[in-house]
Design a protein around this motif. Structure first.
Motif, PDB file in Angstrom:
ATOM      1  N   HIS B 121       1.393   9.462   7.510  1.00  0.00           N
ATOM      2  CA  HIS B 121       1.157   8.874   8.826  1.00  0.00           C
ATOM      3  C   HIS B 121       1.935   7.599   9.104  1.00  0.00           C
ATOM      4  CE1 HIS B 121      -2.296  11.574   8.379  1.00  0.00           C
ATOM      5  NE2 HIS B 121      -2.348  11.593   9.693  1.00  0.00           N
ATOM      6  N   THR B 122       2.617   7.036   8.128  1.00  0.00           N
ATOM      7  CA  THR B 122       3.363   5.801   8.371  1.00  0.00           C
ATOM      8  C   THR B 122       4.731   5.908   7.709  1.00  0.00           C
ATOM      9  OG1 THR B 122       2.777   4.632   6.335  1.00  0.00           O
ATOM     10  CG2 THR B 122       1.185   4.529   8.140  1.00  0.00           C
ATOM     11  N   ASN B 123       5.580   4.929   7.988  1.00  0.00           N
ATOM     12  CA  ASN B 123       6.879   4.894   7.315  1.00  0.00           C
ATOM     13  C   ASN B 123       6.874   3.958   6.126  1.00  0.00           C
ATOM     14  OD1 ASN B 123       9.016   6.553   8.135  1.00  0.00           O
ATOM     15  ND2 ASN B 123       8.893   5.627  10.169  1.00  0.00           N
ATOM     16  N   PHE B 124       5.688   3.598   5.710  1.00  0.00           N
ATOM     17  CA  PHE B 124       5.533   2.618   4.646  1.00  0.00           C
ATOM     18  C   PHE B 124       5.683   3.312   3.291  1.00  0.00           C
ATOM     19  CE2 PHE B 124       3.174  -0.398   2.035  1.00  0.00           C
ATOM     20  CZ  PHE B 124       3.506  -1.622   2.606  1.00  0.00           C
ATOM     21  N   LEU B 125       6.388   2.675   2.358  1.00  0.00           N
ATOM     22  CA  LEU B 125       6.513   3.234   1.001  1.00  0.00           C
ATOM     23  C   LEU B 125       5.562   2.513   0.059  1.00  0.00           C
ATOM     24  CD1 LEU B 125       8.060   4.977  -1.145  1.00  0.00           C
ATOM     25  CD2 LEU B 125       9.538   2.980  -1.449  1.00  0.00           C
ATOM     26  N   PRO B 126       4.467   3.150  -0.327  1.00  0.00           N
ATOM     27  CA  PRO B 126       3.476   2.480  -1.188  1.00  0.00           C
ATOM     28  C   PRO B 126       4.037   2.290  -2.586  1.00  0.00           C
ATOM     29  CG  PRO B 126       2.587   4.485  -0.185  1.00  0.00           C
ATOM     30  CD  PRO B 126       4.055   4.513   0.008  1.00  0.00           C
ATOM     31  N   VAL B 127       3.827   1.110  -3.150  1.00  0.00           N
ATOM     32  CA  VAL B 127       4.292   0.827  -4.500  1.00  0.00           C
ATOM     33  C   VAL B 127       3.117   0.483  -5.417  1.00  0.00           C
ATOM     34  CG1 VAL B 127       5.668  -0.724  -5.927  1.00  0.00           C
ATOM     35  CG2 VAL B 127       6.579   0.093  -3.762  1.00  0.00           C
ATOM     36  N   GLU B 128       2.289  -0.443  -4.972  1.00  0.00           N
ATOM     37  CA  GLU B 128       1.120  -0.776  -5.773  1.00  0.00           C
ATOM     38  C   GLU B 128      -0.049  -1.087  -4.859  1.00  0.00           C
ATOM     39  OE1 GLU B 128       3.099  -4.123  -7.714  1.00  0.00           O
ATOM     40  OE2 GLU B 128       1.676  -5.437  -6.680  1.00  0.00           O
ATOM     41  N   HIS B 129      -1.232  -1.195  -5.430  1.00  0.00           N
ATOM     42  CA  HIS B 129      -2.394  -1.420  -4.586  1.00  0.00           C
ATOM     43  C   HIS B 129      -3.439  -2.233  -5.329  1.00  0.00           C
ATOM     44  CE1 HIS B 129      -3.428   2.006  -7.085  1.00  0.00           C
ATOM     45  NE2 HIS B 129      -4.706   1.724  -6.874  1.00  0.00           N
ATOM     46  N   ARG B 130      -4.358  -2.757  -4.576  1.00  0.00           N
ATOM     47  CA  ARG B 130      -5.494  -3.476  -5.152  1.00  0.00           C
ATOM     48  C   ARG B 130      -6.759  -2.997  -4.487  1.00  0.00           C
ATOM     49  NH1 ARG B 130      -4.057  -8.796  -4.018  1.00  0.00           N
ATOM     50  NH2 ARG B 130      -6.193  -8.863  -3.344  1.00  0.00           N
ATOM     51  N   PHE B 131      -7.785  -2.828  -5.265  1.00  0.00           N
ATOM     52  CA  PHE B 131      -9.056  -2.373  -4.697  1.00  0.00           C
ATOM     53  C   PHE B 131     -10.171  -3.092  -5.426  1.00  0.00           C
ATOM     54  CE2 PHE B 131     -12.276   1.252  -4.289  1.00  0.00           C
ATOM     55  CZ  PHE B 131     -12.654   0.846  -3.024  1.00  0.00           C
ATOM     56  N   GLU B 132     -10.905  -3.911  -4.743  1.00  0.00           N
ATOM     57  CA  GLU B 132     -12.006  -4.640  -5.367  1.00  0.00           C
ATOM     58  C   GLU B 132     -13.268  -4.396  -4.547  1.00  0.00           C
ATOM     59  OE1 GLU B 132     -10.720  -6.099  -7.940  1.00  0.00           O
ATOM     60  OE2 GLU B 132      -8.666  -6.548  -7.328  1.00  0.00           O
ATOM     61  N   ILE B 133     -14.343  -4.168  -5.256  1.00  0.00           N
ATOM     62  CA  ILE B 133     -15.636  -4.008  -4.599  1.00  0.00           C
ATOM     63  C   ILE B 133     -16.504  -5.205  -4.968  1.00  0.00           C
ATOM     64  CG2 ILE B 133     -17.702  -2.573  -4.384  1.00  0.00           C
ATOM     65  CD1 ILE B 133     -16.036  -0.185  -5.218  1.00  0.00           C
ATOM     66  N   TYR B 134     -17.057  -5.858  -3.978  1.00  0.00           N
ATOM     67  CA  TYR B 134     -17.945  -6.992  -4.226  1.00  0.00           C
ATOM     68  C   TYR B 134     -19.383  -6.571  -3.999  1.00  0.00           C
ATOM     69  CZ  TYR B 134     -13.642  -9.570  -4.120  1.00  0.00           C
ATOM     70  OH  TYR B 134     -12.383 -10.019  -4.399  1.00  0.00           O
ATOM     71  N   GLY B 135     -20.247  -7.061  -4.831  1.00  0.00           N
ATOM     72  CA  GLY B 135     -21.648  -6.703  -4.673  1.00  0.00           C
ATOM     73  C   GLY B 135     -22.486  -7.451  -5.694  1.00  0.00           C
TER      74      GLY B 135
END
Lengths: 149, 149
Positions: B121-135
DNA sequence: ATTTGTGCAAAGAGTTTGCAACCAT
DNA sequence: ATGGTTGCAAACTCTTTGCACAAAT
């Protein structure tokens, strides 16, 4: 659909936060679609370019006030600088370009599945989450391609 | 399975980074399972408690050196402080308690699905990511419960 | 009129840098 | 031996605070 200055002004009034020239200038920055996500330094610089300059203390104090009021929200990315965005009811995540640092919004959110997993496999109670994808935006990829020719 | 000091020492040697007393003390902190994710200040404090104290400059310089060498990696959470963790081949994300700030690791990762979505859906090239859940972690939830009785 | 917000200057955190002495290779 | 590393002190950046004046309600 998109938020206007009038909307923001109403929010301020509802929360008994005075509508000052400085607050208007600051909040208007966030309304421009290119400037969703701003650091204190970017705000300072942007305001200097347009008209008056705003004292850094005023910027920091207002960012804190507006954050506490739930009008803006603080987000930290990998560079450790505090960034702010308007609070909307529109749940989203960010795609951040590693080259130009521009940000685009993506509506997909994996949280519901993960939420189930976490609740099932841990004793942790999930409340909120952050998800950012870093990579290269279309513009930077295009520039890169053209540089090679 | 878990990393040892010998592993880390080999990594240093392979990358021609000298094995100093300070670097050993610093890296050994990360080997304790309770201390996966550390700030410069936490490192400084932890080392003072045990034996010698390390100069803040040395801590900052080594965190940078080890980060560049890919032995540790910087992560920023919502408080804006730079935190570091050992780089492992074990892909994971974090559950961070809003009350005690302790962190646990969770192995589930939504990235593949999102990746597909983003590429489509985008022209973005994903390289890395971060995912944090707070609780709230189990311990804090328990303490909360007991406080009510 | 009263309360809240602003600018300025000074102080405070966290981090970086220059330099001489030190240590791992 | 020598080149990278450390500790110390000073500098620097980002942010916070105290106070007198100004502006919004």
């Amino acid at each position: 659909m998109n938020m206007t200055w009038e909307d923001l002004k109403n929010q301020l009034k509802k929360k008994c936060i005075k509508v000052t020239r400085q607050r208007e200038q600051l909040l208007r920055l966030f309304l421009s679609p290119e400037q969703h996500l701003l650091t204190a330094a970017q705000i300072h610089q942007a305001l200097q370019l347009t008209d008056q300059n705003m004292n850094p203390s005023t910027i920091y104090r207002n960012l804190e006030t507006l954050d506490e009021a739930g009008i803006i929200r603080q987000i930290s990315l990998n560079d450790g600088l505090a960034r702010y965005e308007l609070v909307t009811d529109h749940h989203h995540h960010h795609l951040i370009c590693l080259q130009c640092n521009r940000m685009q919004v993506v509506d997909v959110c994996p949280f519901e599945e993960i939420n189930r997993f976490v609740k099932q496999h841990t004793n942790f109670l999930p409340v909120e989450h952050r998800f950012e994808i870093y990579g290269y935006c279309s513009e930077c990829r295009q520039n890169e391609e053209e540089g090679k020719k």
